[in-house]
Design an enzyme around this catalytic site. Structure first.
Site, PDB file in Angstrom:
ATOM      1  N   LYS A 100     -45.296  18.877  -4.282  1.00 43.82           N
ATOM      2  CA  LYS A 100     -45.891  18.582  -2.966  1.00 43.82           C
ATOM      3  C   LYS A 100     -44.827  18.281  -1.925  1.00 43.82           C
ATOM      4  O   LYS A 100     -45.082  18.281  -0.737  1.00 43.82           O
ATOM      5  CB  LYS A 100     -46.797  17.353  -3.094  1.00 43.82           C
ATOM      6  CG  LYS A 100     -48.084  17.625  -3.813  1.00 43.82           C
ATOM      7  CD  LYS A 100     -48.990  16.399  -3.721  1.00 43.82           C
ATOM      8  CE  LYS A 100     -50.008  16.411  -4.844  1.00 43.82           C
ATOM      9  NZ  LYS A 100     -50.263  15.094  -5.381  1.00 43.82           N
TER      10      LYS A 100
ATOM     11  N   SER B  56     -30.024  19.090   2.257  1.00 42.33           N
ATOM     12  CA  SER B  56     -31.262  19.650   2.819  1.00 42.33           C
ATOM     13  C   SER B  56     -32.189  18.540   3.296  1.00 42.33           C
ATOM     14  O   SER B  56     -32.821  18.651   4.353  1.00 42.33           O
ATOM     15  CB  SER B  56     -31.980  20.503   1.771  1.00 42.33           C
ATOM     16  OG  SER B  56     -31.182  21.600   1.391  1.00 42.33           O
TER      17      SER B  56
ATOM     18  N   ARG C 141     -20.233  16.638  -3.540  1.00 43.15           N
ATOM     19  CA  ARG C 141     -19.986  15.838  -2.334  1.00 43.15           C
ATOM     20  C   ARG C 141     -19.586  14.429  -2.740  1.00 43.15           C
ATOM     21  O   ARG C 141     -19.795  14.018  -3.882  1.00 43.15           O
ATOM     22  CB  ARG C 141     -21.269  15.738  -1.480  1.00 43.15           C
ATOM     23  CG  ARG C 141     -21.771  17.035  -0.926  1.00 43.15           C
ATOM     24  CD  ARG C 141     -23.199  16.888  -0.452  1.00 43.15           C
ATOM     25  NE  ARG C 141     -24.075  16.516  -1.552  1.00 43.15           N
ATOM     26  CZ  ARG C 141     -25.393  16.650  -1.559  1.00 43.15           C
ATOM     27  NH1 ARG C 141     -26.004  17.128  -0.503  1.00 43.15           N
ATOM     28  NH2 ARG C 141     -26.110  16.294  -2.605  1.00 43.15           N
TER      29      ARG C 141
END
Ligand code: PNS
Length: 162
Positions: A45, A131, A94
């Site tokens: 979801k 993102s 990262r």
């Protein structure tokens, strides 16, 4: 020297693909013979873009990389590697990723002994990209146009109604 094909996977959710991901795809394509960019497509979801949208954006992002193809996968990443003759999982690293990434690398090594995990340090200019952060900033009206491919930026603005 063995002449076997060196095949790697760049796995991720890619919701959506960022310039940081594309940099890792490009560098992996330089290091390996064949690269599969594999997007996890388990229903969730929490995605902004559905599986087909994410795969379509990945295909555009990789269009200029001839030894890279895009695929979706479900289930365990190591099963996908074994089923597709893939020897290496390549990911960008990262600041702050290390502990969780090492945990996953050790788990994946336990699940499939012949599959190595390889980390490429992100470039300094991409070291803060994620993102999730890009979606948050874009949804609040921040300018993320320099952080994702142009067509991803357009899709983000359209999806967020901006
Ligand atoms: O871009 P993301 O969300 O950080 O990618 C995470 C991903 C898809 C690479 C990771 O969740 C994964 O490998 N999922 C597949 C399921 C699996 O193999 N889980 C065990 C990992 S040790």
């Amino acid at each position: 020297m063995s002449d076997h094909v060196r095949r790697a996977v760049c796995p991720g959710t890619f919701d959506p693909v960022t310039n940081g991901h594309v940099d890792i795809f490009r560098r992996t394509a330089w290091l390996f013979d064949e690269v599969v960019v594999a997007a996890g497509v388990n229903p969730s979801k929490n995605r902004l873009f559905d599986a087909e949208e994410r795969l379509a954006m990945l295909r555009r992002a990789c269009a200029d990389l001839p030894n890279v193809r895009v695929d979706g996968f479900t289930g365990l990443l190591t099963d996908y590697c074994v089923d597709n003759g893939i020897h290496a999982i390549v990911k960008g690293l990262r600041t702050g990723d290390f502990d969780y990434e090492l945990q996953m690398a050790h788990m994946n090594a336990t699940l499939a002994a012949g599959v190595e995990t390889v980390y490429l340090p992100t470039t300094p200019q991409n070291s803060f990209l994620a993102s999730s952060l890009i979606k948050e900033v874009a949804s609040l009206g921040g300018d993320v146009s320099g952080l994702v491919p142009g067509f991803v930026h357009e899709a983000l603005l359209a999806r967020l109604g901006r």
